[in-house]
Each structure stands twice: as structure tokens, then as C-alpha cells.
Write a protein that holds these residues in place. Sequence first.
Motif, short mmCIF file in Angstrom:
data_model
loop_
_atom_site.label_atom_id
_atom_site.label_comp_id
_atom_site.label_asym_id
_atom_site.label_seq_id
_atom_site.Cartn_x
_atom_site.Cartn_y
_atom_site.Cartn_z
N ALA A 82 0.98 0.32 -17.06
CA ALA A 82 0.36 1.95 -17.24
C ALA A 82 1.52 2.65 -17.70
N GLU A 83 2.22 2.88 -16.64
CA GLU A 83 3.06 3.56 -16.76
C GLU A 83 4.05 4.28 -17.81
N SER A 100 2.53 4.97 -20.65
CA SER A 100 2.15 6.04 -20.34
C SER A 100 3.38 6.71 -21.27
N ILE A 121 -2.69 -4.80 -8.93
CA ILE A 121 -2.62 -3.16 -9.53
C ILE A 121 -1.15 -2.53 -9.61
N ARG A 122 -0.42 -2.91 -8.76
CA ARG A 122 0.46 -2.13 -8.98
C ARG A 122 1.35 -2.80 -10.01
N LEU A 126 2.31 1.66 -3.81
CA LEU A 126 1.84 1.42 -4.28
C LEU A 126 0.98 2.63 -4.90
N PRO A 127 1.54 3.51 -6.66
CA PRO A 127 1.27 4.51 -7.50
C PRO A 127 0.49 5.41 -6.77
N LEU A 136 -3.12 -6.58 -5.22
CA LEU A 136 -3.14 -5.15 -4.67
C LEU A 136 -2.07 -5.29 -5.92
N ALA A 192 -0.73 -0.96 -12.90
CA ALA A 192 -0.32 0.60 -12.42
C ALA A 192 1.28 1.00 -13.54
N VAL A 249 -2.41 5.67 -8.25
CA VAL A 249 -3.95 4.54 -9.71
C VAL A 249 -3.93 5.67 -10.10
N LYS A 308 1.40 -1.41 0.15
CA LYS A 308 0.04 0.06 -0.07
C LYS A 308 0.93 1.51 -0.42
N THR A 336 -2.20 7.49 -12.14
CA THR A 336 -1.42 7.08 -13.20
C THR A 336 -2.76 6.23 -14.76
#
Lengths: 457, 181
Positions: B54-55, B58, B47-48, A326-327, B44, B51, A329, A323, A332
Motif C-alpha cells: 500500500a505504501e 501510494s 498485513i506487513r 509493523l508500519p 501479521l 501495508a 497500518v 509487531k 498507511t
Amino acid sequence: MKRAVVVSFEDEIRRVIYAKVRGENIIVDDALVLKDEQFDDFLLKEKTKEFIIVSSFKDFFQETILVPPTKKKFIKMLLEVEIKKRSQFKDFSFLYVILGEKIVEHRRMKEVFVFAVKNEDIKAIIDRFILQGKVVKAIYPDIFSIANLVDSKMSFLCISETNLNKNMFLIKNGAIQFIRVVQSKEKGIRDIDIQSINMTINYCRQTLKINPDAIMLLGSLCGNYNVTTDTSIPIASCLPHRMPLIRDGSLYLDFNIPLSALFIPKERDINLLTKEYKNLFRTSLFLRYATALFLALTIIGTGYIGYRGKNIIELKNRLDFIKENLPDVRNTLTTYNMKRIELAGYMPFVTSLRNAAAIPDMRKFLSLLSELKTDNIRIDYMSITTADDILHVELKGSAKTDDYVTIQTHYQKFIDSMASLKCGIKSQGLNFRDKSFHVEITWGFQKIGDFPGRKSQ
Amino acid sequence: MIYRELKKPFILYLIAGIVLSAIIVSVIVFAKYEKSLLDTKNKLEFIRINASKAEQASIAIDSAIKRINSLLPSYYYSKSHKEIILLALDDIKTTIRGADIAITNFDDKAGEMILPVNISISVNNYVQLVNNIGYLQSLSFPYFDIENMVIENAAGKPLGGTICKIEGSLRMPAERLRGKK
């Protein structure tokens, strides 16, 4: 290895033995002699939960009863009624041994030896154990217990001792036929006891019509025999061959009664424990074992919870770490979506670039054409058309010599050199009349050997 | 009542049973909680990772857009499509000297603005011809699509005096790019 503790109630004396039973072997670890007043204190301190009792009952009823041949459960009912009638016992437990059959007044009857004890006597003993939270597995009459040590087909008049009393019982074919308890003046066998023994032998002969083969002294009587008169039949001491490793013979003789309880075969039902007590002890044992099992499972469960708890703590730490690292989100994803939309705006340009890149490299093809072997061959016309990533090429020309062989040779070299440039020759033809030729080829990006337009010559 | 003696073992049995039941319930709760934490952790992590992807995507898109912008002529946003195509045509005219260039009308086809171009080049030097074709194919924005090319003797002269006729078109996306100006 099963542990057994046997308590023998002998008048005012209590003998206790601690033994281990392994198959047919019995190892006695310890033996105690207690006075009656010490016994409750002993039970209080003793950690053992299960006990076997051998008791010498003062007040009992014994008789040989004749019953009509019937089923076993009816025999028991008949005997119960008969005992009630003959003994005046109201609440009692009894053992019985079917001795055989007999014809009485032209009727076939079963001869049964019965031994009954008042339940109040049994209760008086067992309640002492119950009060201390102990479990009684069995309660055996001492005579029946010790009789197991005499394992013979012969008939014996066995004599054992409980304090000053002499217990005389007749055994034939391993079954007790008759019991007589005689009070004596002192311990051991003396002349006065010999008289009682002889009288008993006569009773057996005259009333029971059984002639004992010998007299068998049991227990402490084996070592305390001092008489001047003879018995009418031979006399022997019982030191069973099944117990050869006795370190102290006198100890064995003193503890003969409790020890005998460990030799009772399972199939011989001489347990006087009432059904009520059996249920009580069975329930008590169930509760104890179930409680122990529950506790064991509780310990295992606690351990498991501890293990899971450790995993949970590690997982929570890991989660906290994730947590923290974690960027953002949402940010992002917003950026990513904006970039995608922006890129989508460039897609027509990308498509245009792709289209441009899809055009075959004509410059490269023209460079390769300069490597063609064109000796005496003149190319007058060349048309290149692009289609489906491939160049379609049409060549027209003529030979510059009049010699037909040379024309053919050079034309063939020209065609071969074209093939060596990875050109797929669709059609070709040489006209000797006007020395003109016509070739159609394809050329593209395909790999060597995978060229769609190539044809074998 | 002899069963009174069972009171103590029964109470102990009951307590042990209750404790065991509590332990069993706790075991189930702990196991479920651990599973739920594990699921949360996996999600999580997912997601990490996504993410992070995705970064990176980008960044890759940014880089691609920069590359695309670098390919665009500097005047892309200041001039109309037709002007850009005609500027390219002028450039061709300047580069291929002596070329006879004929054009027809602008056309829109499959999302592209097209200007059909016919070029006739007198071929005095084969290498020069190859270079000219290479130049035409090197145009990227707008790009030159050669549909057909014919090399033939001009009025029956040998290849030394040949003429090359190129039928093609200058093409670029009809839609104006929505990128930054």
C-alpha cells in the motif's frame, strides 16, 4: 531373551537360580543357596519382579481315582469332590493325570492320578512374595517338576531327595502313577533306603500291576550313593542329555530341582497357583506395565511439549519483531485510500490520454508513403479515415505512360511496394481505358503477419 | 484380602495416568497455541506485506499524479475548458501557417468536451505536411483527433499544388480534474 528366576523351597533351604531362556537354550547366570530366615531379606533386596517357585510340599494327598468317562470339566469337578471326601482337605489345589481306562465291574472307568495340596500351604509361600511386591508366575510341586527331566516311554521308579526325605515316584509313559515319600536317617542312598526301594518296587508290581524297568536317581542322590546290597532292578543316575554343557556337575545336581522348572513344557499344566492368585498377579502385572507405559508416554509427551515450547518461544520472538517493525497500518491505509480517491479524480484525464494514444500514428504512415515506388504513377487523391485503431486509406491516380506493358509493370511495382509497407490491400483496380487506378488499403499497429486487413494478391 | 497388595501399584498407576492425562492435555494446548501463534504470525506477515504494498502503491500514485500534473498546461486551473481548447486552436493556427481553420460549436460527448475543427492546408512540401500532421498528433491536452484526411489536387492541378483537408476535433475531459490546484 527372557530372564527367569526360579526359587526352590526344599525344607529349610531355598535355592535360587538366575537364568536366561532363549528358545530351547537355557543359560544359568547365577545360583544361590539361602536359609529360610535369609529369604525374606533376599526378596526385599532382589530387584527381579517375577518368580517361578518349585516347592516340596510336606503335606499332600495323592491317589489313583476311578471316575466314569465324562467331559474334562466334569472330571475336574468329580475329582474335587472325591479328593474332599478322601483327603479331608477343605481348601486345596490339585493336579491330575489321566492314566488310562479300566474295566471295573463291567463298567469302563477312567483311571486318574491326583495330587492335592492345601491352599494354606501354597498361600504361606506366595504371601511372602506378595509382601515384597513380587509376582509369582507359577508354583510347581518339586516331584512333578523334576519328573519332566525323565522323558521316556519306559517305566521308572524315580528317587529324589528333599533334605532327609526320599521322594519315590513311579513314571510310566512320562506320567506320574504313584508317589511315596520315605523319611531317611541320612542324606544319600544307603542300605536302609535300598530296603524301602525294594518294598516300593514290590508295591508297584503287586498293587499297581506295573513292573518298573529301572530305578532312576535324581538330583543330589546321583552323587551320594553308598550301598552294599543290590536292588531287584537296574539302577541309573539321571544326567539328562539336554544339559551337556555343565561346567560343574555337582552344581547341576544340587540345583536339579529349580533347574527342572525351566524345562516344563507349556502344554503341561502342573501349576498349583490358584485362580485368585493368577488374577492378582495378572492385575499386578497389568498395573505395572501400564504404569511403565504411562511413564514412557509422559516422558515422550514432556519432550514433545519441550519441543513445542521452544517453537512457541521462537514464534513469540518473531511476532514481537514483526509487531515492532509493523508500519502504522491505519495511517498507511488512510493515505493509500486518499491517494486512490485523488487518482480517481485524474481518471478522466487518463482516459483522455488513452484515447489520444489509441489514434493510429498518421504521421508515420505518411512518412512510409514516401517510400512507395511511384514510377510513372501519379496519385491524384488520397483519403485517410481513422477507425478502430486502423487507418482506412483510399488512393486514386493514373499512369503517366501510354505503353500498356509499362503501365502494368509499374502499377504492379506500386502495389507490391504498398504490400511491403505492411499495408493490407482491401481492393485495387487498374483501368487501361483511361489508365486510372483505385486502391483501398488499411494500415495499423498490428504485428507483421498478423495484419487483419492484409489480403494476398 | 489379597487384593490389598494391589493398592500401591494401583495408586502408582492412577498417578501415572493422571500425569499422562495432564501431559496429553498440555500437548493439545501447546499444539493449539502454537498453531494460533503461527496463524497470527502469518496474518501479521500478510498485513506487513500488504501495508508495504500500500505504501509503494501510494508512492506510485503520487508519482503518477505528478506526471499527470506535469502534462497539464500551467493555466489548466486558471482557465475554463473552452478557453484551453481555444488556446490550443490558436496555437495550431500559429504553428501551421497558411492553414484555413474552420470550427463549429462545442459539444460534450462520452465525458469529453469536443470542438470539431476542419483544417485546410495547401501542400507545397510533402515533408512539411508530414510535420504538420505530426504536430497535430503530438498535442496531448487537449489532444487532436483526426477523423479524416483528404489530399487531392486543387482544381485539377498536379500533386505539387494539392490541398490537404483535415477533419478532426480538439478534445479534453469535460469534467474538471479534482487534483490539487
